[in-house]
Design a protein around this motif. Structure first.
Motif, PDB file in Angstrom:
ATOM      1  N   GLU A 118     -12.504  22.368  -5.513  1.00 27.57           N
ATOM      2  CA  GLU A 118     -11.716  22.202  -4.293  1.00 27.57           C
ATOM      3  C   GLU A 118     -12.590  21.537  -3.232  1.00 27.57           C
ATOM      4  O   GLU A 118     -13.762  21.863  -3.069  1.00 27.57           O
ATOM      5  CB  GLU A 118     -11.219  23.550  -3.765  1.00 27.57           C
TER       6      GLU A 118
ATOM      7  N   THR B 249      -8.067  15.557 -14.098  1.00 28.87           N
ATOM      8  CA  THR B 249      -7.807  15.460 -12.667  1.00 28.87           C
ATOM      9  C   THR B 249      -9.138  15.426 -11.938  1.00 28.87           C
ATOM     10  O   THR B 249     -10.181  15.827 -12.468  1.00 28.87           O
ATOM     11  CB  THR B 249      -6.973  16.629 -12.108  1.00 28.87           C
TER      12      THR B 249
ATOM     13  N   THR C 145      -7.980  18.597  -8.416  1.00 26.30           N
ATOM     14  CA  THR C 145      -6.702  19.193  -8.065  1.00 26.30           C
ATOM     15  C   THR C 145      -5.990  19.675  -9.329  1.00 26.30           C
ATOM     16  O   THR C 145      -6.301  19.236 -10.431  1.00 26.30           O
ATOM     17  CB  THR C 145      -5.830  18.159  -7.333  1.00 26.30           C
TER      18      THR C 145
ATOM     19  N   ARG D 100       3.126  19.124  -7.941  1.00 20.78           N
ATOM     20  CA  ARG D 100       1.907  19.198  -7.133  1.00 20.78           C
ATOM     21  C   ARG D 100       1.130  20.477  -7.423  1.00 20.78           C
ATOM     22  O   ARG D 100       1.679  21.469  -7.934  1.00 20.78           O
ATOM     23  CB  ARG D 100       2.256  19.132  -5.650  1.00 20.78           C
ATOM     24  N   ASP D 101      -0.141  20.473  -7.122  1.00 21.63           N
ATOM     25  CA  ASP D 101      -0.941  21.687  -7.096  1.00 21.63           C
ATOM     26  C   ASP D 101      -0.229  22.676  -6.164  1.00 21.63           C
ATOM     27  O   ASP D 101       0.058  22.355  -5.009  1.00 21.63           O
ATOM     28  CB  ASP D 101      -2.346  21.356  -6.569  1.00 21.63           C
TER      29      ASP D 101
ATOM     30  N   GLY E 189      -1.911  22.941  -3.031  1.00 22.33           N
ATOM     31  CA  GLY E 189      -2.513  21.701  -2.578  1.00 22.33           C
ATOM     32  C   GLY E 189      -1.535  20.730  -1.956  1.00 22.33           C
ATOM     33  O   GLY E 189      -0.536  21.109  -1.328  1.00 22.33           O
TER      34      GLY E 189
ATOM     35  N   GLU F  75      -1.982  11.954  -5.281  1.00 22.55           N
ATOM     36  CA  GLU F  75      -1.586  12.812  -4.169  1.00 22.55           C
ATOM     37  C   GLU F  75      -1.546  11.999  -2.872  1.00 22.55           C
ATOM     38  O   GLU F  75      -2.072  10.881  -2.789  1.00 22.55           O
ATOM     39  CB  GLU F  75      -2.593  13.949  -3.994  1.00 22.55           C
TER      40      GLU F  75
ATOM     41  N   THR G  64      -5.788  13.307   1.693  1.00 19.97           N
ATOM     42  CA  THR G  64      -6.301  14.608   2.111  1.00 19.97           C
ATOM     43  C   THR G  64      -7.759  14.449   2.532  1.00 19.97           C
ATOM     44  O   THR G  64      -8.415  13.455   2.205  1.00 19.97           O
ATOM     45  CB  THR G  64      -6.212  15.641   0.977  1.00 19.97           C
TER      46      THR G  64
ATOM     47  N   GLU H 246      -6.534  12.215  -4.196  1.00 20.30           N
ATOM     48  CA  GLU H 246      -6.876  12.789  -5.490  1.00 20.30           C
ATOM     49  C   GLU H 246      -5.812  12.413  -6.515  1.00 20.30           C
ATOM     50  O   GLU H 246      -4.691  12.047  -6.176  1.00 20.30           O
ATOM     51  CB  GLU H 246      -7.030  14.303  -5.375  1.00 20.30           C
TER      52      GLU H 246
END
Length: 643
Positions: free
Chosen positions: A381, A454, A457, A511-512, A515, A602, A605, A630
């Motif tokens: 993370e 990945t 994530t 999605r996560d 996340g 994604e 972020t 990510e």
């Protein structure tokens, strides 16, 4: 009509990834107790009795180092096997620098892949191992440590590594003792169905400082693994010797092993070279052996991302992610001609040519990510990044950003090949579609390439390819059953297209759950034309926020950016939580070899360095962007004409 859903009810949506009926025979035999064959002809109410295909994705790290790795234990890592497993299971652990650490969510599986070269040297010094101290080298290096001359001790060990001369070559009992400690810990923490501890190690081949490292992973338990001791770079730097060693292991024990190469971006053109390390041209035998022993590639980790390079894919706006292209661990600088032999996408394309010429594709690998953390802490993370190694664990000190990763063997007067820790990625994870959380099921999924990578994530991605999927079927509750029965999953093969048919794809991305929302789903296609020329095309197949796709196969505009850089925060007010995509290749030629893989992005972020700047109150570094996107990369599906 492409389908995209936006919702905050993420946990409830995970049910859409659970198949509702039994599937084809390729996964038959999953589960314990009576099987479907025991009830042939019976009509039973429950449709879930004998589901034989993967029902969920498992998350893990196949590349974690503890203090038993000399380049970890000799530079400050004091955490051993127990702490590594406990941390992966979700326990709070105190890092070597005294900072408390914990994962947001536990992992499902872990491979402690400590370096085979002088495995356990640092713990043996700390424990004052009598067998080690009975050797001249052991006494000398231990005394340097006891005198507080840690740098000198590490340099002394490094001399042997550089020369390829094992200072403890005659002391195999030391290696065996430490290896049995590794296998014992894996056996202790392996809990079938709940947490999988796969036995493995890293073979750290580094010819001239170029990265040819592989992680060796066993399907088996301690009884089989204890019959050998790991092969090391002292024994050979040639992957063909590693494969021969693995063959010998299987013949001796009846077990199974595979190897996962990593960091082609630090190989200076050797990872996917046109020649073997011994200088011979790749032939059919080599290609078959490579794919027999190396079905999967670690495409992303802390030391950069190896999917694509912007110089090789200039039309791919997302190719420049985590790019490390200055050199390797040796003094030789990177040159442009090395790049095509270092990146996964280029290897996939060149593999099509090899298959045409040899009948075998030596680069037909699946993709995963893992950490290569040397802290015993598998953190990915961005706001929980404990760094590549103990000297760069979380701190406001300049070392956190400035510590060298490469460039220690700088060529006098040559170009700067230094890459610093600031450029590290908080990456990555291995996502595995398996029938159960066991050694056997996870190893089998790796071996058949039903896996994806990945950058850290936990995006859930599932992809199926076939000849006759319909657009509406991506919304079916038995989506997975449909995919397996009428198509192939990631890592699979399509052959000999039916007349007038083009490949169709069903893709789901979630999605996560803790996340960021998703920006887009893409398919990356590579193919070889009738003249033997290689091509690639990135197709945006679904864009969030109802953005249209242009005639150039791209989202009409960027997704936007909600990041507050100063506060290191972002909002899921843009993007989508769940994306369901259907795509049919509009440019398909049934006579052309091709591959297809999915990339999911994604929304922007904060990067880990941005979180650090906000937390520690330090200046935001200018050398890297404060935000990133990510992503996930699936293993490809390959198309072969006439086969």
């Amino acid at each position: 009509m492409n389908v995209t859903l936006r919702t905050c009810l993420i946990p409830a949506l995970t049910m859409l990834f659970v198949p509702w009926a039994s599937a084809e025979d390729s996964y038959a035999g999953y589960g314990s107790g009576p099987t479907e064959k025991d009830h042939v002809g019976e009509k039973e109410y429950s449709p879930y009795l004998n589901i034989g295909y993967p029902q969920r994705v498992f998350w893990g790290d196949t590349h974690l180092h503890t203090a038993l790795s000399t380049d970890a234990g000799m530079v400050g890592n004091t955490l051993g096997l127990e702490e590594a497993y406990r941390f992966a299971l979700g326990d709070m652990v105190v890092a070597s620098n005294g900072v408390r650490a914990r994962l947001q969510r536990p992992l499902d599986f872990l491979v402690v892949a400590d370096h085979a070269e002088n495995l356990g040297l640092a713990p043996m010094i700390a424990e004052r191992n009598p067998d080690l101290l009975a050797t001249d080298f052991g006494r000398k290096i231990a005394q340097l440590v006891y005198d507080g001359k840690f740098g000198d001790a590490y340099a002394l060990w490094g001399e042997g590594m550089t020369l390829g001369e094992d200072p403890l070559a005659e002391e195999t009992r030391l290696l065996r003792t430490m290896w049995e400690r590794v296998t014992k810990a894996a056996e202790q923490y392996n809990d079938p169905g709940k947490f999988t501890a796969l036995i493995g190690f890293e073979w750290t081949a580094s010819p001239n400082g170029n990265n040819m490292h592989r992680n060796v992973i066993f399907r088996d338990g301690k009884d089989e693994a204890d019959q050998i001791v790991p092969i090391s770079n002292y024994d050979s730097s040639d992957p063909e010797d590693l494969w021969a060693w693995m063959q010998a292991y299987e013949e001796k024990t009846g077990g199974r092993a595979l190897a996962i190469p990593h960091n082609g971006n630090l190989s200076n053109g050797l990872m996917f070279d046109d020649e073997t390390l011994s200088g011979k041209e790749i032939d059919q035998d080599y290609a078959e052996r490579r794919m027999r022993w190396e079905p999967v590639y670690e495409v992303t980790q802390m030391k950069g991302d190896g999917e694509a390079h912007p110089a090789l894919s200039p039309n791919d706006e997302f190719a420049d992610y985590g790019t490390w292209d200055k050199g390797s661990f040796g003094p030789e600088p990177k040159t442009q001609d090395m790049l095509p032999r270092e990146y996964a996408r280029e290897a996939y394309k060149r593999g099509l040519q090899y298959e045409e010429d040899l009948g075998v594709n030596p680069f037909k690998f699946g993709m995963i990510g893992s950490t290569d953390s040397h802290t015993s802490l598998a953190t990915t993370e961005e706001n929980n990044f404990f760094g590549k190694a103990t000297p760069v664990e979380p701190t406001a000190s300049p070392e956190r950003f400035e510590e060298k990763i490469t460039g220690f063997l700088q060529e006098p007067g040559g170009p700067d090949v230094t890459i610093r820790h600031l450029n590290s990625l908080s990456s990555g994870l291995a996502a595995v579609w398996a029938t159960d959380n066991t050694r056997e099921a996870i190893w089998d999924a790796l071996n058949r390439k039903e896996v994806y990578a990945t950058t850290g994530t936990r995006i859930t991605v599932r992809m199926f390819a076939g000849w006759d999927f319909e657009e509406s079927e991506v919304q079916r509750p038995d989506f997975a059953k449909t995919g397996y029965v009428r198509g192939v999953p990631m890592g699979g093969d399509l052959k000999n297209a039916p007349d007038g048919k083009a490949p169709t794809f069903m893709i789901r991305a979630l999605r996560d759950v803790d996340g960021a929302n998703l920006d887009r789903i893409q398919i990356v296609k590579g193919w070889m034309d009738g003249d033997g020329e290689l091509h690639e095309q990135v197709y945006d197949v679904l864009c969030s926020d109802d953005r249209a796709i242009t005639d150039q196969h791209q989202c009409e505009k960027p997704v936007g950016n909600t990041v507050d850089v100063e506060q290191a925060t972002y909002s899921n007010s843009i993007g989508d939580a769940l994306m369901l995509a259907y795509w049919k290749d509009p440019d398909f030629d049934a006579q052309q070899r091709a591959f297809y893989y999915v990339r999911v992005l994604e929304i922007p972020t904060p990067r880990w360095s941005t979180y650090d700047a906000a937390f520690f109150g330090i200046d935001l570094p200018e050398e890297v962007e404060p935000t990133h996107q990510e992503r996930a990369y699936t293993s490809p599906v390959w198309y072969t004409p006439g086969g």
